[in-house]
Design a protein around this motif. Structure first.
Motif, short mmCIF file in Angstrom:
data_model
loop_
_atom_site.label_atom_id
_atom_site.label_comp_id
_atom_site.label_asym_id
_atom_site.label_seq_id
_atom_site.Cartn_x
_atom_site.Cartn_y
_atom_site.Cartn_z
N GLN A 126 13.72 36.92 55.58
CA GLN A 126 12.58 36.35 54.87
C GLN A 126 12.57 36.83 53.44
O GLN A 126 12.65 38.01 53.16
N TYR A 127 12.47 35.91 52.50
CA TYR A 127 12.55 36.25 51.09
C TYR A 127 11.17 36.42 50.47
O TYR A 127 10.98 37.21 49.56
N GLU A 186 5.06 23.12 43.69
CA GLU A 186 6.28 22.65 44.32
C GLU A 186 6.68 21.27 43.81
O GLU A 186 7.87 20.95 43.68
N GLN A 230 15.37 22.44 44.54
CA GLN A 230 14.61 22.40 45.79
C GLN A 230 15.45 21.90 46.97
O GLN A 230 15.03 21.99 48.11
N THR A 254 18.85 27.42 51.52
CA THR A 254 18.09 28.53 52.10
C THR A 254 16.85 28.82 51.25
O THR A 254 16.83 28.56 50.04
N GLU A 255 15.85 29.37 51.91
CA GLU A 255 14.64 29.75 51.20
C GLU A 255 14.94 30.81 50.14
O GLU A 255 14.39 30.78 49.04
N GLU A 256 15.83 31.71 50.46
CA GLU A 256 16.17 32.77 49.50
C GLU A 256 16.70 32.18 48.20
O GLU A 256 16.30 32.60 47.11
N ARG A 290 16.19 29.12 47.01
CA ARG A 290 15.14 28.35 46.32
C ARG A 290 14.17 29.28 45.61
O ARG A 290 13.79 29.06 44.46
N GLU A 291 13.77 30.34 46.29
CA GLU A 291 12.82 31.27 45.68
C GLU A 291 13.47 32.03 44.52
O GLU A 291 12.84 32.27 43.49
#
Length: 920
Positions: free
Chosen positions: A42-43, A63, A139, A143-145, A147-148
């Motif tokens: 989890q980022y 977003e 976007q 992976t979420e990592e 993108r964040e």
């Protein structure tokens, strides 16, 4: 029991240090594992997630800007693009009516200085970050990592410090590029120079990449680039002597006296140079480019991969890529029209993260002229951006307006940091224009009058930026003028010396030191190996760990059979000879890489150099475990279903390291068609154009076996047409490419070893077998590979009594075995069969020697299974007549417009008629 017995007999006798120490030294590898998916942690913090829930509507708006803000950005320096105001950016869509409410932006929006703000201020910030002169698409990242990370990097990009000293350097660099273009335009008025005018701030991209690389510990950078701005980059950043460009444009050859080559156009020049940045040395390999757009992409990636192997970044022999890109970088520069339209771009993306092709990410820099030659972007592609292809692989894109050099630096900085952290490709879409059209001799107003009316009224980017920093008090006009005067003096001095300064001698350097260009005469190289060593290597090639669960068919038909033949010393098939060639080279310290579709087992299930455990799915490569001291390595690269990108990649590897035997195998011979641009622009012409040597081996399975038009011919006639062997002058080994058609495993063994043993490198096309892979008549003994043996360009007939021979039949390839079988069945004793194993170089002396054995010969025949307008006939016929002094009669199939018929009974009829005609 048979396997254990044979292993015991061979290994106990030959696994001794005395045998191996007299030969080679090495290092090993064991199991390889298939690549497993990695699940990132989890980022986003729990507090940030909670804040997103509490302010969900605001977060949805943020977003939306991250996803759609690029549509509203000011990216066109000409302001001709239609402006967009996407509905997705309207606050009302997300139920946000009040602009004065204060919100906690922790976890919503990244800003290093502010933790809370009103909604209206947030919108102002979002407009500034995502809808200005630099925009981003991220976007879609996987992976979420990622993108964040990208959101944080992009939303804090204004924190990237560009101090006054850097601004002055940037201004001077762009003014230098502009001055170089002006100088060329004034001195060479008819030159198509593909200058950088309208995109001079591209120099900021290159300069920032070099600076970031130095800070990150990068030692090697490989760069490919098309025509636009290439000469500027060479002279202004890569320290390429301007005199070499002036001499080339003046008609003076860039090929030094005493070197063999024909040269290339000025916009294809290249260099290799050490640069000093941040007190560190970076070696830059700027590879040559052909006019076939984007063909250089996989070549650059392959060369970068080779450098990583030399630097031992990661476990390159298997699938581990953990260190890829720590000390190396691949920069691919593209044109906007070709990036979206050329299929090789997509092919190169396809293999970008595949095992054995991954380089830990590339930086892609699109010089976006907003036009391709005279075709506007709305006619030249179907996508919104030329960079959209990159989103297929989930790569981020940064769009930047070339009018703003400092934003160009910021975009490049983000791209470099992303690539270094995630080891994945990233794209910079640099939107600029061409001041003078496709080239400086065009009149672009013929087809783009509005665009070029706007361009005519503009001040140049270097001049505008210089005025900006002078106006801001960063420096004075005089400070900038001094540097430009020095540069102008340098250009004039170089121009004045064009006729008087000789071209520097050609000198192979770095890893190529000690090699030479091929000699004019024919050379013979002893490629034989001690028989004990061959038996040991052969046994190790089928020796598996005790707990390895081999497929029973492979265990019996491959492993046991090879061990038995090694003990006997006879009957070694094609795969065994190949394994012995690979293994002996590996022991000698060379690396071997074989690449292509299904090469681990072989298209015809004959090779099996890479075995798969039937229970665990683990991969084992026996030749990487010959001894604990081996330094060479075998890399088995089962490739994606692409030819052009993979062959370009392998060529790039071959021109980097002469101590690696690089092999590409096509599934069937004519599958090379998909890679024709690489063959024409690099493999067959690279040494003549650029003095670049390559030892690349192309294995092209060939044979008229009734398999139809697309599975029969490797189109050897095309390669023969593309070679520079003379019809009237006896050639040596200095041909541009070798075309070999071996008929025995021993011949194949020797030609592979010869590629590495010689002190020069030449590409080779091997007309490779299909049915000969298992044909009992096509086997060899260990004695044929022992010391003192070598590749024989011509194989004579040892069965016939020379004084009885009245007919001499010449052929090449597997057709020999059909002729020999028929001759033996008819008990004919007056026909000698001579095989041409080497078509190019053409073996004139060897053929004359064979012919001299038959004083009573009255008839000389050429026969081939290929159709008359294909195969070797049109190549060998004039050479036999003009060089050998022998006029041949043709016996074979008639002409056809395709390589083979597709109807079985017609093929059989033709094959039988071919034999009948020969023995009438």
């Amino acid at each position: 029991m048979l396997t254990l017995l044979l292993k015991s007999r061979i290994l106990s006798r030959w696994q001794t240090s005395s045998v191996l120490s007299s030969y080679y030294h090495s290092n090993s590898g064991v199991y390889g594992h298939r690549k497993q998916a990695v699940r990132p942690g989890q980022y986003v913090s729990n507090n940030a997630l909670q804040n997103r829930i509490e302010n969900s509507n605001v977060y949805r708006l943020i977003e939306a800007y991250r996803l759609h803000g690029h549509k509203k950005a000011t990216l066109d320096p000409l302001s001709l693009q239609q402006e967009h105001d996407p509905h997705e950016l309207s606050p009302e869509r997300y139920g946000i009516m009040s602009g004065s409410d204060i919100i906690d932006i922790n976890g919503l929006f990244y800003n290093n200085n502010i933790t809370s703000m009103s909604v209206s201020d947030l919108i102002v910030q979002l407009e500034k970050q995502y809808c200005d002169t630099i925009a981003a698409e991220f976007q879609h990242l996987q992976t979420e990592e990622e993108r964040e990370w990208f959101a944080e990097a992009f939303e804090t990009k204004h924190d990237i410090d560009i101090n006054d000293e850097r601004k002055i350097d940037l201004a001077n660099l762009m003014l230098k590029s502009q001055a170089f273009d002006h100088f060329l335009a004034s001195k060479f008025t008819t030159l198509k120079r593909y200058g950088g005018e309208g995109g001079e701030s591209m120099m900021a991209v290159f300069d920032e990449i070099f600076r970031c690389s130095a800070q990150a510990g990068i030692e090697e950078i490989v760069i490919c680039m098309p025509h636009r701005g290439r000469l500027n980059f060479l002279t202004c950043l890569l320290n390429f002597p301007p005199i070499r460009i002036f001499q080339k444009v003046s008609g003076i050859s860039e090929i030094p006296p005493g070197s063999k080559g024909t040269g290339d156009v000025v916009s294809h020049l290249y260099t290799s140079v050490d640069l000093n940045y941040e007190g560190k040395t970076i070696h830059v390999s700027f590879i040559p480019n052909p006019s076939h757009l984007e063909a250089n992409n996989p070549v650059a990636v392959g060369k970068c991969r080779s450098k990583q192997q030399t630097l031992q970044e990661g476990d390159y022999s298997l699938t581990g890529e953990s260190q890829q890109g720590d000390r190396t970088l691949c920069l691919q520069v593209h044109g906007d029209a070709s990036f979206s339209a050329q299929g090789i771009v997509s092919e190169t993306f396809c293999i970008a993260e595949c095992p054995h092709y991954n380089v830990g990410g590339s930086i892609h820099f699109i010089v976006n002229n907003q036009i391709g030659f005279t075709t506007e972007s709305n006619r030249g592609r179907s996508s919104l951006y030329s960079s959209d292809l990159a989103k297929i692989n989930g790569y981020p894109v940064l769009h930047v307006n070339a009018d703003f050099p400092e934003d160009v630096i910021k975009a490049t900085n983000i791209a470099m940091n992303y690539k270094h952290k995630f080891r994945k490709d990233v794209i910079i879409d640099f939107i600029c224009f061409r001041k003078y059209g496709h080239n400086e001799l065009d009149d672009p107003s013929f087809t783009q009058p509005i665009m070029y009316n706007v361009i005519k009224t503009r001040k140049s980017i270097p001049d505008s930026y210089a005025e900006q920093i002078v106006g801001n008090g960063v420096c004075s006009k005089e400070d900038l003028a001094g540097k430009q005067q020095d540069w102008s003096k340098t250009l004039n001095e170089n121009f004045a010396a064009v006729q008087s300064k000789p071209v520097e001698p050609y000198d192979l350097q770095r890893q190529w030191s000690g090699y030479r260009q091929s000699p004019g005469e024919v050379t013979v190289w002893d490629t034989g190996v001690n028989t004990d060593v061959l038996k040991y290597i052969g046994a190790k090639s089928v020796t598996l760990p005790e707990d390895f669960n081999v497929h029973p068919t492979i265990g019996k038909n491959h492993c046991d059979r090879r061990l038995q033949k090694l003990v006997e010393g006879e009957g070694l098939d094609w795969a065994a000879a190949e394994a012995l060639a690979f293994g002996s080279l590996i022991h000698q310290g060379f690396n071997v890489r074989i690449s292509g579709q299904d090469v681990g087992r072989g298209t015809f299930s004959h090779r099996h150099v890479m075995l798969v455990d039937q229970i665990t799915d683990e991969i084992y490569i026996p030749l990487n475990n010959i001894s604990d001291e081996q330094s060479g390595h075998l890399e088995v690269a089962n490739s994606a279903l692409t030819e052009e990108a993979v062959l370009g990649f392998e060529y790039g590897m071959s021109i980097d390291n002469p101590k690696s035997l690089v092999i590409w195998e096509a599934q069937f011979g004519d599958f090379f068609n998909g890679a024709q641009p690489i063959i024409d622009t690099y493999i067959t012409s690279g040494e003549n154009k650029w003095l670049l040597q390559s030892g690349l081996v192309m294995l092209l399975p060939h044979g008229m076996d009734g398999a139809g038009p697309e599975h029969s011919s490797c189109r050897m006639e095309r390669f023969l047409q593309g070679c520079d062997s003379s019809e009237t002058i006896i050639d040596g080994d200095d041909v541009n490419i070798q075309i070999l058609n071996p008929t025995t495993p021993a011949q194949y063994f020797h030609l592979l070893r010869r590629q590495m043993i010689r002190d020069y490198r030449k590409p080779v096309v091997v007309v490779a077998p299909k049915i000969l892979l298992r044909l009992p008549a096509a086997t060899s003994s260990l004695s044929e590979m022992s010391p003192g043996t070598h590749f024989q360009p011509v194989l004579g007939d040892e069965k016939m009594k020379v004084d009885k021979v009245t007919r001499v039949v010449f052929c090449s390839g597997k057709h020999y075995y059909a002729i020999q079988k028929e001759r033996d069945s008819r008990n004919i004793d007056n026909m000698a069969i001579i095989r041409l194993e080497s078509l190019c170089p053409f073996p004139t002396a060897e053929l004359q020697k064979e012919l001299s054995k038959y004083p009573n010969a009255k008839e000389y025949i050429w026969t081939q299974e290929e159709h008359r307008n294909m195969g070797p006939w049109s190549f060998v016929s004039p050479r036999f007549e003009n060089l050998v002094g022998c006029k041949l009669r043709y016996i074979g199939r008639d002409v056809l417009g395709l390589p083979a018929v597709g109807i079985g009974h017609i093929h059989q009829s033709q094959a039988q008629q071919l034999i009948t005609d020969l023995f009438q």
